[in-house]
Design a protein around this motif. Structure first.
Motif, PDB file in Angstrom:
ATOM      1  N   LEU A 172       0.836  -1.201   0.000  1.00 51.88           N
ATOM      2  CA  LEU A 172       0.000   0.000   0.000  1.00 51.88           C
ATOM      3  C   LEU A 172       0.870   1.249   0.000  1.00 51.88           C
ATOM      4  O   LEU A 172       1.917   1.295   0.652  1.00 51.88           O
ATOM      5  CB  LEU A 172      -0.895   0.023   1.242  1.00 51.88           C
ATOM      6  CG  LEU A 172      -2.012  -1.014   1.321  1.00 51.88           C
ATOM      7  CD1 LEU A 172      -2.736  -0.898   2.658  1.00 51.88           C
ATOM      8  CD2 LEU A 172      -2.999  -0.839   0.168  1.00 51.88           C
ATOM      9  N   ALA A 173       0.417   2.262  -0.710  1.00 49.12           N
ATOM     10  CA  ALA A 173       1.088   3.566  -0.666  1.00 49.12           C
ATOM     11  C   ALA A 173       0.930   4.156   0.729  1.00 49.12           C
ATOM     12  O   ALA A 173      -0.058   3.877   1.424  1.00 49.12           O
ATOM     13  CB  ALA A 173       0.470   4.501  -1.709  1.00 49.12           C
ATOM     14  N   SER A 175       0.092   6.938   1.623  1.00 48.30           N
ATOM     15  CA  SER A 175      -1.036   7.867   1.728  1.00 48.30           C
ATOM     16  C   SER A 175      -2.376   7.177   1.910  1.00 48.30           C
ATOM     17  O   SER A 175      -3.386   7.827   2.207  1.00 48.30           O
ATOM     18  CB  SER A 175      -1.085   8.747   0.469  1.00 48.30           C
ATOM     19  OG  SER A 175      -1.201   7.924  -0.701  1.00 48.30           O
ATOM     20  N   VAL A 176      -2.424   5.852   1.736  1.00 49.16           N
ATOM     21  CA  VAL A 176      -3.693   5.120   1.822  1.00 49.16           C
ATOM     22  C   VAL A 176      -4.148   5.028   3.282  1.00 49.16           C
ATOM     23  O   VAL A 176      -3.394   4.626   4.164  1.00 49.16           O
ATOM     24  CB  VAL A 176      -3.556   3.704   1.223  1.00 49.16           C
ATOM     25  CG1 VAL A 176      -4.824   2.883   1.469  1.00 49.16           C
ATOM     26  CG2 VAL A 176      -3.264   3.798  -0.275  1.00 49.16           C
ATOM     27  N   THR A 177      -5.395   5.406   3.521  1.00 50.80           N
ATOM     28  CA  THR A 177      -5.983   5.327   4.862  1.00 50.80           C
ATOM     29  C   THR A 177      -6.961   4.154   4.916  1.00 50.80           C
ATOM     30  O   THR A 177      -7.285   3.535   3.887  1.00 50.80           O
ATOM     31  CB  THR A 177      -6.726   6.618   5.212  1.00 50.80           C
ATOM     32  OG1 THR A 177      -7.850   6.759   4.318  1.00 50.80           O
ATOM     33  CG2 THR A 177      -5.820   7.831   5.068  1.00 50.80           C
ATOM     34  N   THR A 180      -9.892   4.979   2.725  1.00 54.24           N
ATOM     35  CA  THR A 180      -9.556   4.829   1.303  1.00 54.24           C
ATOM     36  C   THR A 180      -9.614   3.355   0.902  1.00 54.24           C
ATOM     37  O   THR A 180     -10.154   3.006  -0.159  1.00 54.24           O
ATOM     38  CB  THR A 180      -8.135   5.364   1.019  1.00 54.24           C
ATOM     39  OG1 THR A 180      -8.036   6.715   1.469  1.00 54.24           O
ATOM     40  CG2 THR A 180      -7.816   5.294  -0.462  1.00 54.24           C
ATOM     41  N   PHE A 184     -12.179   1.645  -1.829  1.00 58.26           N
ATOM     42  CA  PHE A 184     -11.618   0.981  -3.001  1.00 58.26           C
ATOM     43  C   PHE A 184     -12.232  -0.401  -3.204  1.00 58.26           C
ATOM     44  O   PHE A 184     -12.658  -0.757  -4.312  1.00 58.26           O
ATOM     45  CB  PHE A 184     -10.102   0.880  -2.819  1.00 58.26           C
ATOM     46  CG  PHE A 184      -9.377   0.251  -3.978  1.00 58.26           C
ATOM     47  CD1 PHE A 184      -9.285   0.885  -5.207  1.00 58.26           C
ATOM     48  CD2 PHE A 184      -8.755  -0.985  -3.823  1.00 58.26           C
ATOM     49  CE1 PHE A 184      -8.604   0.308  -6.271  1.00 58.26           C
ATOM     50  CE2 PHE A 184      -8.069  -1.572  -4.874  1.00 58.26           C
ATOM     51  CZ  PHE A 184      -7.991  -0.926  -6.108  1.00 58.26           C
ATOM     52  N   SER A 205       2.147   4.564   8.232  1.00 58.17           N
ATOM     53  CA  SER A 205       1.569   3.356   7.653  1.00 58.17           C
ATOM     54  C   SER A 205       2.589   2.234   7.614  1.00 58.17           C
ATOM     55  O   SER A 205       3.764   2.447   7.318  1.00 58.17           O
ATOM     56  CB  SER A 205       1.063   3.642   6.234  1.00 58.17           C
ATOM     57  OG  SER A 205       0.737   2.436   5.556  1.00 58.17           O
ATOM     58  N   LEU A 231      -3.592   1.244  -6.786  1.00 58.72           N
ATOM     59  CA  LEU A 231      -4.245   2.077  -5.775  1.00 58.72           C
ATOM     60  C   LEU A 231      -3.282   3.189  -5.375  1.00 58.72           C
ATOM     61  O   LEU A 231      -2.208   2.927  -4.825  1.00 58.72           O
ATOM     62  CB  LEU A 231      -4.636   1.237  -4.555  1.00 58.72           C
ATOM     63  CG  LEU A 231      -5.208   2.006  -3.349  1.00 58.72           C
ATOM     64  CD1 LEU A 231      -6.464   2.785  -3.758  1.00 58.72           C
ATOM     65  CD2 LEU A 231      -5.523   1.054  -2.198  1.00 58.72           C
ATOM     66  N   GLU A 232      -3.652   4.403  -5.712  1.00 61.15           N
ATOM     67  CA  GLU A 232      -2.838   5.592  -5.419  1.00 61.15           C
ATOM     68  C   GLU A 232      -1.393   5.422  -5.886  1.00 61.15           C
ATOM     69  O   GLU A 232      -0.432   5.680  -5.157  1.00 61.15           O
ATOM     70  CB  GLU A 232      -2.920   5.943  -3.936  1.00 61.15           C
ATOM     71  CG  GLU A 232      -4.331   6.328  -3.509  1.00 61.15           C
ATOM     72  CD  GLU A 232      -4.396   7.123  -2.212  1.00 61.15           C
ATOM     73  OE1 GLU A 232      -3.324   7.441  -1.661  1.00 61.15           O
ATOM     74  OE2 GLU A 232      -5.510   7.418  -1.776  1.00 61.15           O
ATOM     75  N   GLY A 233      -1.265   4.935  -7.126  1.00 59.86           N
ATOM     76  CA  GLY A 233       0.031   4.880  -7.768  1.00 59.86           C
ATOM     77  C   GLY A 233       0.862   3.632  -7.502  1.00 59.86           C
ATOM     78  O   GLY A 233       1.989   3.522  -7.998  1.00 59.86           O
ATOM     79  N   GLN A 234       0.324   2.692  -6.738  1.00 61.04           N
ATOM     80  CA  GLN A 234       1.082   1.473  -6.454  1.00 61.04           C
ATOM     81  C   GLN A 234       0.234   0.226  -6.727  1.00 61.04           C
ATOM     82  O   GLN A 234      -0.989   0.221  -6.486  1.00 61.04           O
ATOM     83  CB  GLN A 234       1.579   1.444  -5.001  1.00 61.04           C
ATOM     84  CG  GLN A 234       2.666   2.451  -4.728  1.00 61.04           C
ATOM     85  CD  GLN A 234       3.355   2.258  -3.387  1.00 61.04           C
ATOM     86  OE1 GLN A 234       4.073   3.139  -2.928  1.00 61.04           O
ATOM     87  NE2 GLN A 234       3.164   1.120  -2.748  1.00 61.04           N
TER      88      GLN A 234
END
Length: 241
Positions: A172-173, A175-177, A180, A184, A205, A231-234
Motif C-alpha cells: 500500500l502507498a 497515503s492510503v488510509t 480509502t 476501493f 503506515s 491504488l494511489e500509484g502502487q
C-alpha cells in the motif's frame, strides 16, 4: 603571647561528638546547612566515594540504542535476526513485528543494542546490506510523533470488524488510509470493515492492511478483482489473510 606550638596545632575536636540520643554524625555539626534528608556517614572517606559514584553519567536511554530494521524476509525470526546483528555489536533484545490478525511477519523489527556505540556500528555495517536477497534499512527508531493524537488511531483500530473471511492487502502507498481502502474494495462488493496497519506508536503506515467480508465468495471475488490493481500509484497484492 601565645606560643608557636599553639598557633599551628590542629583544633580540638574532642567536643564534637554525637548527642546522647542522636545518630547525627559530627559532619552535620560541622556543616549545619546540609539538607536534612542527606544521609551522611561518620567516615568522610566513604562519603566522598559515594558522591563520586553518584556523579557518574546515567546510562543512555533505550531509545538511543533502539534500531529499526526494515524490509527483512518474512522467514527471519527473533533469534536469527539477533545472531545477524550480534556480528557487529552486543544485542540486548531483538523483536520481529508480527501482525496480530494473520500472524505473518510485518517485515520489520526493532533491535535494542547494549550501547550507543554498538548501535552506531550496526547502522554503519548493516544499512543497505542484504538478508535473504532483500536490501534492509537500518536506522535509529523514530520517536513517537507528539502532535499526532494516538487515541484517534487506537479508536480506528478498535472499530475494525474482524472476520474469518478477510484479505491481506500489501504494497500500500503511504497515503492510503483505512477509509480509502474500504472505499476501493467497496467498488466491487460489500465490505464489512477495512484497516491499514501502522507502525506501533506512530501514525506511519505499515504498508499493508486488511479488508473483511461476510462470506468466502466475497473474498474470492475481491482477490480476483483487486490483486495487482493500482491504488494511489502502487500495484497492490491481495490474497487470503
Amino acid at each position: 603571647m601565645a606560643s608557636m606550638s599553639s598557633l599551628i596545632s590542629p583544633p580540638n575536636f574532642s567536643r564534637l561528638c554525637f548527642k546522647p540520643q542522636s545518630k547525627q554524625p559530627f559532619l552535620q555539626i560541622l556543616q549545619p546547612n546540609l539538607p536534612k534528608n542527606l544521609i551522611l556517614s561518620s567516615r568522610p572517606r566513604k562519603l566522598r566515594l559515594f558522591v563520586a559514584a553518584e556523579a557518574v553519567a546515567s546510562p543512555s536511554s533505550p531509545a538511543d540504542r533502539r534500531l529499526y530494521i526494515g524490509n527483512i524476509p518474512r522467514t527471519v525470526n527473533n533469534d536469527q535476526l539477533k545472531k545477524i546483528v550480534e556480528e557487529h555489536g552486543a544485542v540486548e533484545k531483538a523483536e520481529v513485528m508480527y501482525d496480530k490478525y494473520s500472524g505473518r511477519s510485518r517485515r520489520f523489527a526493532f533491535v535494542t543494542m547494549k550501547t550507543v556505540e554498538d548501535a552506531n556500528v550496526a547502522i554503519e555495517k548493516l544499512n543497505g546490506t542484504e538478508i535473504g536477497g532483500r536490501e534492509i534499512k537500518v536506522n535509529i527508531t523514530e520517536k513517537p510523533i507528539a502532535q499526532v493524537d494516538l487515541s484517534v488511531l487506537q479508536a480506528e483500530d478498535s472499530r475494525f470488524v474482524d472476520s474469518p473471511h478477510k484479505v491481506y492487502v500489501g504494497n500500500l502507498a503511504k497515503s492510503v488510509t483505512s477509509d480509502t481502502l474500504k472505499s476501493f474494495f467497496s467498488e466491487k462488493g460489500k465490505v464489512m470493515s477495512a484497516k491499514v496497519s501502522r507502525v506501533s506508536g506512530t501514525s506511519k503506515s505499515g504498508g499493508f492492511g486488511f479488508v473483511s467480508f461476510s462470506s468466502e465468495e466475497e473474498v474470492e471475488a475481491a482477490i480476483s478483482s483487486f490483486n495487482n490493481a493500482m491504488l494511489e500509484g502502487q500495484q497492490v497484492r491481495v490474497n487470503k489473510a
